[in-house]
Design an enzyme around this catalytic site. Structure first.
Site, PDB file in Angstrom:
ATOM      1  N   MET A  11       0.925  -1.145  -0.104  1.00 58.32           N
ATOM      2  CA  MET A  11      -0.041   0.206   0.018  1.00 58.32           C
ATOM      3  C   MET A  11       0.945   1.214   0.069  1.00 58.32           C
ATOM      4  O   MET A  11       1.614   1.491   0.846  1.00 58.32           O
ATOM      5  CB  MET A  11      -0.857   0.069   1.306  1.00 58.32           C
ATOM      6  CG  MET A  11      -2.083  -0.806   1.114  1.00 58.32           C
ATOM      7  SD  MET A  11      -3.197  -0.843   2.685  1.00 58.32           S
ATOM      8  CE  MET A  11      -2.353  -1.869   3.731  1.00 58.32           C
ATOM      9  N   CYS A  93      -2.624  -2.141 -10.223  1.00 62.07           N
ATOM     10  CA  CYS A  93      -2.829  -0.539  -9.752  1.00 62.07           C
ATOM     11  C   CYS A  93      -3.646  -0.024 -10.913  1.00 62.07           C
ATOM     12  O   CYS A  93      -3.384   0.328 -11.992  1.00 62.07           O
ATOM     13  CB  CYS A  93      -1.539   0.358  -9.652  1.00 62.07           C
ATOM     14  SG  CYS A  93      -1.983   1.882  -9.062  1.00 62.07           S
ATOM     15  N   ASN A 187      -6.724 -11.632  -2.460  1.00 64.72           N
ATOM     16  CA  ASN A 187      -6.990 -10.663  -1.893  1.00 64.72           C
ATOM     17  C   ASN A 187      -8.335  -9.660  -2.167  1.00 64.72           C
ATOM     18  O   ASN A 187      -8.758  -9.836  -3.283  1.00 64.72           O
ATOM     19  CB  ASN A 187      -5.669  -9.778  -2.540  1.00 64.72           C
ATOM     20  CG  ASN A 187      -5.826  -8.310  -2.077  1.00 64.72           C
ATOM     21  OD1 ASN A 187      -5.526  -7.418  -2.819  1.00 64.72           O
ATOM     22  ND2 ASN A 187      -5.773  -7.961  -0.853  1.00 64.72           N
TER      23      ASN A 187
HETATM   24  C1  FMN Z   1      -3.975   3.518   0.158  1.00 62.56           C
HETATM   25  C2  FMN Z   1      -3.975   2.095  -0.673  1.00 62.56           C
HETATM   26  C3  FMN Z   1      -2.674   1.944  -1.110  1.00 62.56           C
HETATM   27  C4  FMN Z   1      -2.340   0.887  -2.203  1.00 62.56           C
HETATM   28  N1  FMN Z   1      -1.006   0.954  -2.772  1.00 62.56           N
HETATM   29  C5  FMN Z   1      -0.891  -0.180  -3.477  1.00 62.56           C
HETATM   30  C6  FMN Z   1       0.553  -0.434  -4.124  1.00 62.56           C
HETATM   31  O1  FMN Z   1       1.426   0.234  -4.078  1.00 62.56           O
HETATM   32  N2  FMN Z   1       0.699  -1.483  -4.891  1.00 62.56           N
HETATM   33  C7  FMN Z   1      -0.038  -2.472  -5.003  1.00 62.56           C
HETATM   34  O2  FMN Z   1      -0.086  -3.362  -5.690  1.00 62.56           O
HETATM   35  N3  FMN Z   1      -1.543  -2.395  -4.580  1.00 62.56           N
HETATM   36  C8  FMN Z   1      -1.707  -1.126  -3.909  1.00 62.56           C
HETATM   37  N4  FMN Z   1      -2.919  -1.146  -3.125  1.00 62.56           N
HETATM   38  C9  FMN Z   1      -4.124  -2.190  -3.289  1.00 62.56           C
HETATM   39  C10 FMN Z   1      -3.883  -3.251  -2.183  1.00 62.56           C
HETATM   40  O3  FMN Z   1      -2.727  -3.967  -2.030  1.00 62.56           O
HETATM   41  C11 FMN Z   1      -5.112  -4.135  -2.311  1.00 62.56           C
HETATM   42  O4  FMN Z   1      -5.031  -4.934  -3.574  1.00 62.56           O
HETATM   43  C12 FMN Z   1      -6.759  -3.551  -2.289  1.00 62.56           C
HETATM   44  O5  FMN Z   1      -6.630  -2.598  -1.320  1.00 62.56           O
HETATM   45  C13 FMN Z   1      -7.588  -4.795  -2.137  1.00 62.56           C
HETATM   46  O6  FMN Z   1      -7.435  -5.429  -0.917  1.00 62.56           O
HETATM   47  P1  FMN Z   1      -8.293  -4.835   0.564  1.00 62.56           P
HETATM   48  O7  FMN Z   1      -9.825  -5.194   0.372  1.00 62.56           O
HETATM   49  O8  FMN Z   1      -7.698  -5.641   1.493  1.00 62.56           O
HETATM   50  O9  FMN Z   1      -7.944  -3.617   0.718  1.00 62.56           O
HETATM   51  C14 FMN Z   1      -3.234   0.038  -2.405  1.00 62.56           C
HETATM   52  C15 FMN Z   1      -4.393  -0.073  -1.693  1.00 62.56           C
HETATM   53  C16 FMN Z   1      -4.827   1.176  -0.562  1.00 62.56           C
HETATM   54  C17 FMN Z   1      -5.978   1.267  -0.055  1.00 62.56           C
END
Ligand code: FMN
Length: 295
Positions: A11, A93, A187
């Site tokens: 993240m 992303c 995920n």
């Molecule tokens: C604030 C934020 C920043 C994120 N940054 C990245 C990142 O740098 N690289 C990435 O692959 N996914 C990024 N994601 C996506 C998360 O890794 C994840 O795939 C997505 O939030 C879904 O999972 P969750 O429902 O558990 O949040 C980001 C998500 C959030 C909320």
């Protein structure tokens, strides 16, 4: 490639060293850095050093890179080879700025290019290489994406069960097909241990990645509900670690909602705390708040 079952997802702006440290303390088995621009790495490795795993966590933190050019991605990968437990390629992303440059989930529209990137990275590093994807760009194409990743030599794949077009709308799909050629991590929308269990059953995945569910809630990795006292101690520790790492306590604002979720008077407290700029004042505010709700 055996890395454990439950990990902290990458993240940007969140999964830095200080937060990873707390997630490890409560049982995360592995984690990722924030995404790092391959172009930026190639241009100036040194300014990206702050993102790389620290020695103490190096064996379980992957370095995630993003970019669109196979050559630059492979160059960047060779420059960060050995700086983390393995190298992860961001192909998920959905942020406009990233897609516009052909990076992140834009790679899901061009699987030939995605394969070229994975192959190029694999050929240039000693580390294992994983890829983090979504189900597809505008439709669920996961089987083809999975096959492309396997054919290109990826050692592991993690999938957020939404398309890029969906951004964060709807519910993440856990019912996907695991062909089992390489470890698969599921995920999306995992907020507790029941979710972990169901997501793994439905997907047949080897493990899960947790992102939003861990923000201000590192206990998600241990399945314990912290007492107010424990919560206070972890908040204070997080503030100290974050300050040590980035030197700007305003960065803690991203975690305030998570740490105070469902607590009495949280809304008023958040409004107050979001204006604080000094570390001592911030810690004092939390101490007073937790004391006020523990009586
Ligand atoms: C604030 C934020 C920043 C994120 N940054 C990245 C990142 O740098 N690289 C990435 O692959 N996914 C990024 N994601 C996506 C998360 O890794 C994840 O795939 C997505 O939030 C879904 O999972 P969750 O429902 O558990 O949040 C980001 C998500 C959030 C909320």
């Amino acid at each position: 490639m055996v890395i454990g079952k439950v990990g902290l997802a990458p993240m940007a702006g969140i999964s830095n060293w200080s937060f990873r440290t707390l997630c490890f303390k409560f049982g995360a088995e592995f984690a990722y850095t924030e995404m790092i621009s391959a172009e930026s790495i190639v241009r100036n490795l040194k300014i990206n050093e702050k993102y790389f795993p620290k020695d103490i966590e190096k064996k379980r933190v992957a370095v995630q890179i993003f970019g669109s050019e196979p050559y630059i991605m492979s160059q960047a990968a060779s420059m960060v080879d050995g700086k983390g437990a393995w190298i992860d390629i961001n192909a998920g992303c959905p942020v406009k700025k990233v897609i516009k440059k052909g990076a992140g989930s834009a790679l899901l529209k061009d699987l030939k290019k995605l394969k070229k990137i994975i192959e190029g990275v694999k050929n240039n590093v000693k580390s294992k290489v994983s890829v983090k994807v979504r189900l597809g760009f505008d439709e669920d194409n996961f089987e083809r994406i999975y096959d492309a990743a396997v054919e290109a030599g990826a050692d592991m794949i993690a999938v957020h069960g939404r398309t890029a077009k969906q951004m964060y709308s709807g519910r993440a799909k856990w019912q996907i097909k695991n062909k089992g050629y390489i470890p698969l991590y599921i995920n999306g929308d995992i907020y507790n241990s029941d979710n972990i269990k169901i997501a793994m059953e439905l997907s047949g995945a080897d493990g899960v990645l947790i992102a939003r569910g861990a923000i201000g809630n590192p206990w998600i990795f241990s399945n314990i509900t912290p007492s107010i006292f424990e919560r206070k101690n972890v908040v204070l520790q997080h503030i100290d670690l974050l300050y040590l790492e980035v030197g700007d306590i305003r960065e803690f604002r991203k975690f305030v909602a998570g740490y105070t979720k469902g607590l009495p008077g949280a809304r008023q407290f958040r409004a107050k705390v979001m204006k604080i700029e000094e570390i001592d004042e911030l810690k004092m505010a939390f101490e007073e708040y937790f004391l006020s709700i523990s009586n």
